[in-house]
Write a protein that holds these residues in place. Structure first.
Motif, PDB file in Angstrom:
ATOM      1  N   ASP A  99      -2.923 164.644 -59.871  1.00 40.62           N
ATOM      2  CA  ASP A  99      -3.827 163.631 -60.425  1.00 40.62           C
ATOM      3  C   ASP A  99      -5.244 163.799 -59.900  1.00 40.62           C
ATOM      4  OD1 ASP A  99      -1.780 162.524 -61.882  1.00 40.62           O
ATOM      5  OD2 ASP A  99      -1.167 161.196 -60.233  1.00 40.62           O
ATOM      6  N   SER A 100      -5.393 164.449 -58.731  1.00 39.20           N
ATOM      7  CA  SER A 100      -6.719 164.793 -58.214  1.00 39.20           C
ATOM      8  C   SER A 100      -6.603 166.206 -57.640  1.00 39.20           C
ATOM      9  CB  SER A 100      -7.158 163.784 -57.154  1.00 39.20           C
ATOM     10  OG  SER A 100      -6.203 163.681 -56.124  1.00 39.20           O
ATOM     11  N   PRO A 101      -7.713 166.955 -57.602  1.00 36.04           N
ATOM     12  CA  PRO A 101      -7.618 168.355 -57.156  1.00 36.04           C
ATOM     13  C   PRO A 101      -7.040 168.452 -55.736  1.00 36.04           C
ATOM     14  CG  PRO A 101      -9.775 167.904 -58.107  1.00 36.04           C
ATOM     15  CD  PRO A 101      -9.087 166.577 -57.975  1.00 36.04           C
ATOM     16  N   PRO A 102      -6.119 169.411 -55.520  1.00 33.84           N
ATOM     17  CA  PRO A 102      -5.380 169.485 -54.257  1.00 33.84           C
ATOM     18  C   PRO A 102      -6.241 169.708 -53.018  1.00 33.84           C
ATOM     19  CG  PRO A 102      -4.895 171.391 -55.677  1.00 33.84           C
ATOM     20  CD  PRO A 102      -5.644 170.405 -56.497  1.00 33.84           C
ATOM     21  N   PHE A 103      -7.437 170.290 -53.193  1.00 31.19           N
ATOM     22  CA  PHE A 103      -8.285 170.499 -52.016  1.00 31.19           C
ATOM     23  C   PHE A 103      -9.544 169.638 -52.049  1.00 31.19           C
ATOM     24  CE2 PHE A 103      -5.574 174.300 -52.307  1.00 31.19           C
ATOM     25  CZ  PHE A 103      -4.893 174.136 -51.090  1.00 31.19           C
ATOM     26  N   GLU A 104      -9.460 168.537 -52.810  1.00 34.35           N
ATOM     27  CA  GLU A 104     -10.497 167.505 -52.744  1.00 34.35           C
ATOM     28  C   GLU A 104      -9.808 166.209 -52.339  1.00 34.35           C
ATOM     29  OE1 GLU A 104     -12.810 167.318 -56.398  1.00 34.35           O
ATOM     30  OE2 GLU A 104     -12.903 169.513 -56.449  1.00 34.35           O
ATOM     31  N   PRO A 105      -9.673 166.001 -51.020  1.00 34.67           N
ATOM     32  CA  PRO A 105      -8.924 164.844 -50.532  1.00 34.67           C
ATOM     33  C   PRO A 105      -9.402 163.532 -51.164  1.00 34.67           C
ATOM     34  CG  PRO A 105     -10.072 165.993 -48.733  1.00 34.67           C
ATOM     35  CD  PRO A 105     -10.209 166.829 -49.933  1.00 34.67           C
ATOM     36  N   THR A 106      -8.455 162.762 -51.661  1.00 34.66           N
ATOM     37  CA  THR A 106      -8.769 161.538 -52.402  1.00 34.66           C
ATOM     38  C   THR A 106      -7.920 160.401 -51.838  1.00 34.66           C
ATOM     39  OG1 THR A 106      -9.075 162.923 -54.346  1.00 34.66           O
ATOM     40  CG2 THR A 106      -8.833 160.566 -54.742  1.00 34.66           C
ATOM     41  N   ILE A 107      -8.571 159.268 -51.560  1.00 31.67           N
ATOM     42  CA  ILE A 107      -7.820 158.141 -51.005  1.00 31.67           C
ATOM     43  C   ILE A 107      -7.517 157.122 -52.100  1.00 31.67           C
ATOM     44  CG2 ILE A 107      -7.897 156.206 -49.361  1.00 31.67           C
ATOM     45  CD1 ILE A 107      -9.573 158.056 -47.539  1.00 31.67           C
ATOM     46  N   LYS A 108      -6.238 156.739 -52.175  1.00 25.43           N
ATOM     47  CA  LYS A 108      -5.800 155.732 -53.147  1.00 25.43           C
ATOM     48  C   LYS A 108      -4.732 154.890 -52.476  1.00 25.43           C
ATOM     49  CE  LYS A 108      -4.158 157.458 -56.953  1.00 25.43           C
ATOM     50  NZ  LYS A 108      -3.975 158.356 -58.088  1.00 25.43           N
ATOM     51  N   ASN A 109      -4.843 153.589 -52.507  1.00 25.68           N
ATOM     52  CA  ASN A 109      -3.865 152.683 -51.887  1.00 25.68           C
ATOM     53  C   ASN A 109      -3.512 153.065 -50.447  1.00 25.68           C
ATOM     54  OD1 ASN A 109      -3.669 151.352 -54.350  1.00 25.68           O
ATOM     55  ND2 ASN A 109      -2.031 152.714 -55.044  1.00 25.68           N
ATOM     56  N   GLU A 110      -4.556 153.327 -49.656  1.00 25.51           N
ATOM     57  CA  GLU A 110      -4.338 153.648 -48.238  1.00 25.51           C
ATOM     58  C   GLU A 110      -3.510 154.908 -48.012  1.00 25.51           C
ATOM     59  OE1 GLU A 110      -4.644 151.199 -45.286  1.00 25.51           O
ATOM     60  OE2 GLU A 110      -5.353 149.459 -46.392  1.00 25.51           O
ATOM     61  N   LYS A 111      -3.546 155.794 -48.995  1.00 24.28           N
ATOM     62  CA  LYS A 111      -2.877 157.085 -48.823  1.00 24.28           C
ATOM     63  C   LYS A 111      -3.894 158.168 -49.124  1.00 24.28           C
ATOM     64  CE  LYS A 111       1.551 155.332 -50.546  1.00 24.28           C
ATOM     65  NZ  LYS A 111       1.191 153.917 -50.576  1.00 24.28           N
ATOM     66  N   ILE A 112      -3.840 159.265 -48.372  1.00 23.38           N
ATOM     67  CA  ILE A 112      -4.756 160.364 -48.639  1.00 23.38           C
ATOM     68  C   ILE A 112      -4.003 161.474 -49.362  1.00 23.38           C
ATOM     69  CG2 ILE A 112      -4.502 161.465 -46.334  1.00 23.38           C
ATOM     70  CD1 ILE A 112      -7.630 161.971 -46.615  1.00 23.38           C
ATOM     71  N   TYR A 113      -4.550 161.870 -50.530  1.00 25.22           N
ATOM     72  CA  TYR A 113      -3.913 162.871 -51.377  1.00 25.22           C
ATOM     73  C   TYR A 113      -4.584 164.226 -51.211  1.00 25.22           C
ATOM     74  CZ  TYR A 113      -1.265 159.275 -53.801  1.00 25.22           C
ATOM     75  OH  TYR A 113      -0.389 158.272 -54.080  1.00 25.22           O
ATOM     76  N   ALA A 114      -3.830 165.229 -50.850  1.00 25.79           N
ATOM     77  CA  ALA A 114      -4.309 166.621 -50.773  1.00 25.79           C
ATOM     78  C   ALA A 114      -3.138 167.489 -50.354  1.00 25.79           C
ATOM     79  CB  ALA A 114      -5.438 166.761 -49.751  1.00 25.79           C
ATOM     80  N   ARG A 115      -3.197 168.779 -50.717  1.00 26.11           N
ATOM     81  CA  ARG A 115      -2.188 169.713 -50.214  1.00 26.11           C
ATOM     82  C   ARG A 115      -2.327 169.805 -48.692  1.00 26.11           C
ATOM     83  NH1 ARG A 115       1.671 170.222 -51.794  1.00 26.11           N
ATOM     84  NH2 ARG A 115       1.983 171.834 -53.348  1.00 26.11           N
ATOM     85  N   GLY A 116      -1.229 169.640 -47.969  1.00 27.50           N
ATOM     86  CA  GLY A 116      -1.253 169.712 -46.503  1.00 27.50           C
ATOM     87  C   GLY A 116      -1.451 168.358 -45.829  1.00 27.50           C
ATOM     88  N   ALA A 117      -1.637 167.296 -46.628  1.00 24.27           N
ATOM     89  CA  ALA A 117      -1.934 165.979 -46.038  1.00 24.27           C
ATOM     90  C   ALA A 117      -0.834 165.552 -45.062  1.00 24.27           C
ATOM     91  CB  ALA A 117      -2.118 164.945 -47.139  1.00 24.27           C
ATOM     92  N   THR A 118       0.422 165.662 -45.509  1.00 26.02           N
ATOM     93  CA  THR A 118       1.518 165.251 -44.626  1.00 26.02           C
ATOM     94  C   THR A 118       2.185 166.461 -43.962  1.00 26.02           C
ATOM     95  OG1 THR A 118       3.540 163.907 -44.521  1.00 26.02           O
ATOM     96  CG2 THR A 118       3.249 165.184 -46.529  1.00 26.02           C
TER      97      THR A 118
END
Ligand code: BES
Ligand code: MN
Ligand code: MN
Length: 455
Positions: A99-118
């Protein structure tokens, strides 16, 4: 300690912003085109370790990707903690499903989205920041700290094992701390005491020397895809048991206590099935879902290919078919022994009218960590304080093969203090990390450093 925690709380947003810089680096270990990003990422880790207060930081080049090492040994007489983690990440495909580019970290509902985040950048960053918080407030941490951050975990840690073997003195420690696993559930402090191992195999079946017209030749020779499907089908019996002779021989039995403890976790099979979109769960007869995932070995086909796979119809009798088959192993199975048993079994199942080639792609040992080491007790307390709840002890179905190497070679207890969630899409599109867990992880790490200093 109050000052340290206060500092962590005050810097919550700043730490998240720094994590974003880490997540922007596409350090995909398996792709050669990302070699420069891997090097950039190793350099980034080196800089962050310096910033965290490590007095000696070094990049060790290996035949594979760089290994980053950092240490601060300014607490003589105090215990030493070795923090291990990995800065490499999995590929991003299928990219269209993000839903957002994997290497452009994006925060939604107190979660950070990106490849490698977790898996595993967000989790190693917790320790960088907890250590830094001691230096910025009370002068220094009350223990000695070593960091070992590698770039090849997602491709089997091939060069880390020899590095450890050649650097036993450098890595000497009283506990190994790893955050690369998951919490049992959101907000539940968790320590993992068992990981599965892995034997990853490839089976190639060859029939005729070229693809054939399926009309003019169909009926005259064995079809490799039909044959491969037949072989795969024979690998489980009707009770979901694996049919390879000797396969279960070394499997450590679940203890009565473990089975009781798992029941106390109140795992809802119904909810789990619903989340996965299946109407019924399936697996080895006689075991619950948690038991099957955590403590029983499994065999799965990961991919199968051959013949015509494009759109539309092409009448062809293929020359070859291939399957990638992995087995998740449990203590005390040995991946090399299992690979041999598998190969022999496949050869026996294969009919004379095809040729079969079996290759062992890679493997890793399962592991179990002791529940009563001082490190584990300190870690349980540390998490309990951070979360305000009792720590639960679980096993995990995934693998971190290097864990047994630490236990065997460094002879130190390993603590698996993971803050991820299995629902955070690791290895899949929209990977993310809960920022509350990130914050609680920094506090848990700081608490552990404090607890272990007097353990
Ligand atoms: N961090 C994971 C392992 C993991 C996943 C632990 C989920 C706990 C919960 C690790 O990065 C990983 O993906 N391991 C691979 C190992 C393989 C490449 C040898 C795995 O389990 O497939
Ligand atoms: Mn990982
Ligand atoms: Mn992984």
């Amino acid at each position: 300690m109050e000052e340290v925690i206060k500092y962590i709380n005050e810097n919550r947003e700043a730490f998240i912003n720094e994590l974003k810089d880490f997540l922007r680096i596409p350090s995909i270990s398996t792709l050669t085109e990302n070699k420069k990003d891997i090097n950039d990422c190793a350099n980034f880790v080196m800089e962050k370790l310096k910033q965290a207060g490590m007095s000696r930081v070094k990049i060790f080049q290996s035949e594979g990707h760089p290994i980053v090492y950092g240490e601060w040994l300014g607490a003589p007489g105090k215990p030493t903690i070795l923090v291990y983690g990995h800065y490499d990440v999995q590929p991003v495909d299928p990219i269209d499903l993000w839903d957002s580019p994997p290497f452009e970290p994006t925060i939604k509902n107190e979660k950070i989205y990106a490849r490698g985040a977790t898996d595993d950048k967000g989790q190693i960053f917790m320790h960088f920041k907890s250590v830094e918080s001691f230096f910025r407030t009370v002068g220094s941490p009350p223990v000695n700290i070593k960091f070992l951050i590698e770039g090849e975990e997602e491709i089997g840690s091939e060069h880390l094992e020899p590095f450890i073997n050649n650097n036993i003195d450098l890595l000497k420690c009283d506990a190994v701390l790893i955050s690369d696993t998951s919490l049992y559930a959101p907000g539940v402090p968790t320590l993992t005491y068992g990981l599965r191992g892995l034997a990853y195999m490839e089976v190639e079946v060859t029939g005729p020397n070229r693809d054939l017209h399926s009309g003019t030749f169909g009926g005259s020779v064995g079809n490799p895809i039909n044959t491969l499907a037949h072989i795969i089908n024979k690998l489980h019996d009707k009770d979901g048991k694996i049919t390879i002779p000797g396969f279960y021989k070394d499997v450590l039995k679940l203890t009565k206590k473990e089975r009781e403890n798992y029941k106390l976790l109140k795992f809802s099979e119904k909810k789990f099935a619903k989340e996965l979109g299946v109407s019924k769960l399936h697996g080895e007869k006689g075991f619950s879902t948690l038991e099957r995932i955590w403590a029983r070995p499994t065999l799965d086909c990961n991919g199968i290919f051959g013949g015509f796979t494009g759109k539309g119809a092409k009448t062809v009798l293929p020359s070859k078919a291939t399957a990638k088959i992995s087995m998740r192993l449990v203590p005390n199975q040995d991946p090399n022994k299992v690979a041999k048993q598998f190969t022999k079994h496949i050869q026996k199942l294969a009919p004379k009218f095809v040729k079969v080639k079996v290759s062992n792609l890679h493997g890793g040992f399962p592991s179990m960590t002791s529940l009563d080491s001082r490190a584990t007790i300190a870690a349980a307390k540390a998490m309990e304080k951070a979360f305000g709840k009792k720590t639960v002890f679980i096993r995990e179905g995934g693998s971190i093969p290097i864990v047994t190497v630490f236990a065997k070679k460094l002879k130190a207890p390993v603590v698996l203090m993971g803050l991820g969630l299995n629902s955070e899409n690791l290895h899949s599109p929209n990977e993310h990390f809960d920022l509350n867990h990130f914050h609680l992880g920094i506090i848990s790490s700081a608490n552990f450093i404090k607890e272990f200093s007097t353990a």
